[in-house]
Enzyme design. Structure first.
Site, PDB file in Angstrom:
ATOM      1  N   LYS A 126      56.008 130.120 -18.886  1.00  0.00           N
ATOM      2  CA  LYS A 126      56.722 130.131 -17.612  1.00  0.00           C
ATOM      3  C   LYS A 126      57.486 128.829 -17.355  1.00  0.00           C
ATOM      4  CE  LYS A 126      53.435 133.340 -15.486  1.00  0.00           C
ATOM      5  NZ  LYS A 126      52.436 133.343 -16.580  1.00  0.00           N
ATOM      6  N   LYS A 161      52.380 133.307  -8.714  1.00  0.00           N
ATOM      7  CA  LYS A 161      51.531 133.384  -9.902  1.00  0.00           C
ATOM      8  C   LYS A 161      51.294 131.996 -10.477  1.00  0.00           C
ATOM      9  CE  LYS A 161      55.655 135.027 -12.371  1.00  0.00           C
ATOM     10  NZ  LYS A 161      56.197 136.142 -13.182  1.00  0.00           N
ATOM     11  N   ARG A 211      58.635 144.714 -22.633  1.00  0.00           N
ATOM     12  CA  ARG A 211      58.244 143.708 -23.625  1.00  0.00           C
ATOM     13  C   ARG A 211      59.135 143.893 -24.858  1.00  0.00           C
ATOM     14  NH1 ARG A 211      54.014 140.533 -25.266  1.00  0.00           N
ATOM     15  NH2 ARG A 211      54.318 139.733 -23.135  1.00  0.00           N
ATOM     16  N   ARG A 225      56.640 148.839 -20.129  1.00  0.00           N
ATOM     17  CA  ARG A 225      55.290 148.890 -19.553  1.00  0.00           C
ATOM     18  C   ARG A 225      55.385 149.276 -18.084  1.00  0.00           C
ATOM     19  NH1 ARG A 225      53.563 142.916 -21.296  1.00  0.00           N
ATOM     20  NH2 ARG A 225      55.481 142.590 -20.102  1.00  0.00           N
ATOM     21  N   ARG A 233      51.750 145.227 -10.973  1.00  0.00           N
ATOM     22  CA  ARG A 233      51.694 144.565 -12.274  1.00  0.00           C
ATOM     23  C   ARG A 233      51.682 145.627 -13.373  1.00  0.00           C
ATOM     24  NH1 ARG A 233      46.299 141.313 -11.714  1.00  0.00           N
ATOM     25  NH2 ARG A 233      45.725 143.383 -10.952  1.00  0.00           N
ATOM     26  N   ASP A 273      59.636 139.125 -21.673  1.00  0.00           N
ATOM     27  CA  ASP A 273      59.438 140.138 -20.638  1.00  0.00           C
ATOM     28  C   ASP A 273      60.685 140.216 -19.763  1.00  0.00           C
ATOM     29  OD1 ASP A 273      56.880 140.471 -21.623  1.00  0.00           O
ATOM     30  OD2 ASP A 273      55.962 139.136 -20.147  1.00  0.00           O
ATOM     31  N   GLU A 282      59.484 135.911 -18.601  1.00  0.00           N
ATOM     32  CA  GLU A 282      58.624 135.076 -19.448  1.00  0.00           C
ATOM     33  C   GLU A 282      59.110 135.108 -20.883  1.00  0.00           C
ATOM     34  OE1 GLU A 282      54.417 135.587 -19.274  1.00  0.00           O
ATOM     35  OE2 GLU A 282      54.362 135.813 -17.103  1.00  0.00           O
ATOM     36  N   ASN A 284      56.972 134.616 -24.221  1.00  0.00           N
ATOM     37  CA  ASN A 284      55.589 134.481 -24.664  1.00  0.00           C
ATOM     38  C   ASN A 284      55.538 134.006 -26.112  1.00  0.00           C
ATOM     39  OD1 ASN A 284      53.908 135.912 -22.357  1.00  0.00           O
ATOM     40  ND2 ASN A 284      55.766 137.107 -22.686  1.00  0.00           N
TER      41      ASN A 284
END
Length: 321
Positions: A126, A161, A211, A225, A233, A273, A282, A284
């Site tokens: 992040k 978050k 994703r 997702r 979420r 994401d 994000e 990752n």
């Protein structure tokens, strides 16, 4: 080419083989004839220029409840005896995680570490994404309640978050009226010393959070997702479901912007994401997931693509190749 592969990850007993990306990578390595070892980050040792660990040779199989077999543990010198280390332990991205990257960095000129440990340390999910703010939803990084209130006033409903969280944990939606915002910021400030991430809530998250997996800077595949009923979420770890998807032109633009930098940094396996087909949230790099679901929906062998990339790097005779 037969490789010695050391996988730094969490206990194998605790994984869900139906969707675990690390397990898929181990299985693919084994199918290629590579020798696979398992060890935990806390078992790393350094002395006199050598980094070693107590590691178990392991065989894996896709059988629930009987998915791995350990051999007798050995002292494995990661700089001298391993060809590649997969750094796959789950966050939290704490001092233990950071220390592991410092130790692995000391062998990165001799052994290929995936992902590059210095780049992992310097690209928390992040924070690294802030380099691409032009693709992000309105975002604030702060510990200040006053700043969070002002941001809420400008953007309506928000999401709060932890800056170094993972797996959809501790993500809260705050409505436009700001109910419980002060209590939430108080709790976050008591739990974490670092700032927190505040973003405008995107109603399009109801349509999914995509994703996208990139391998050595190139798009390998994607899944969409979806959040479960009554949930915003969409992380699979908190009950989200996956579906087949295609990339939008905006998502292809995002991947084209990120790809060369990911490759330059040695971030070989990355999951980004994107919400609503346009908003990057994000990048990752610590222990990306999603490759099993991509294969299930698209038939794309992403684990095989990752091993192809690793073998190309080692076959070209250069860790940095």
């Amino acid at each position: 080419m037969t490789l010695t592969v050391a996988v730094q990850m969490d206990p194998l007993e605790s994984i869900n083989i139906a969707g675990d990306s690390s397990f898929a990578l181990m299985l693919a390595a084994q199918q290629r004839g590579h020798r696979v070892f398992h060890y935990a980050a806390e078992d790393l040792n350094w002395s006199d220029g050598h980094l070693w660990t107590r590691a178990h040779p392991v065989t894996v199989q896709r059988v629930v409840g009987d998915h791995f077999r350990f051999g007798e543990p050995v002292r494995l010198d990661l700089g001298e005896e391993a060809d590649v280390v997969l750094m796959r332990q789950d966050p939290p991205f704490d001092l233990g995680y950071i220390t592991a990257t410092h130790l692995l960095e000391r062998i990165a000129d001799r052994t290929l570490v995936v992902n590059d440990p210095a780049s992992v340390r310097n690209a928390p999910e992040k924070v690294f994404v802030l380099d691409y703010a032009r693709f992000m939803p309105p975002t604030l990084v702060t510990r200040s309640l006053d700043e969070a209130r002002a941001f809420l006033k400008r953007h309506g409903a928000i999401v709060v978050k932890p800056l170094h969280g993972n797996g959809g944990k501790a993500i809260f939606r705050v409505g436009a009226e700001g109910e419980n915002l002060s209590a939430l910021i108080e709790v976050f400030n008591n739990m974490w010393r670092e700032p927190h991430m505040v973003q405008a809530f995107l109603p399009t998250v109801a349509k999914g959070d995509k994703r996208i997996v990139l391998v050595d800077g190139e798009v390998a595949g994607a899944i969409n997702r979806l959040p479960s009923e009554g949930e915003f979420r969409s992380n699979l770890a908190v009950g989200g479901s996956a579906e087949k998807t295609e990339l939008t032109p905006r998502e292809r633009e995002i991947c084209a912007a990120l790809g060369p930098e990911l490759k330059r940094r040695g971030l070989l396996f990355v999951g980004i994401d994107v919400i609503g087909g346009e908003w990057l949230t994000e990048i990752n790099v610590t222990s990306p997931t999603g490759i099993v679901a991509i294969e299930r929906f698209d038939g794309t062998d992403v684990a095989g693509m990752i091993w192809d990339a690793i073998e190309r790097k080692l076959g070209r005779g250069g860790i940095g190749a």
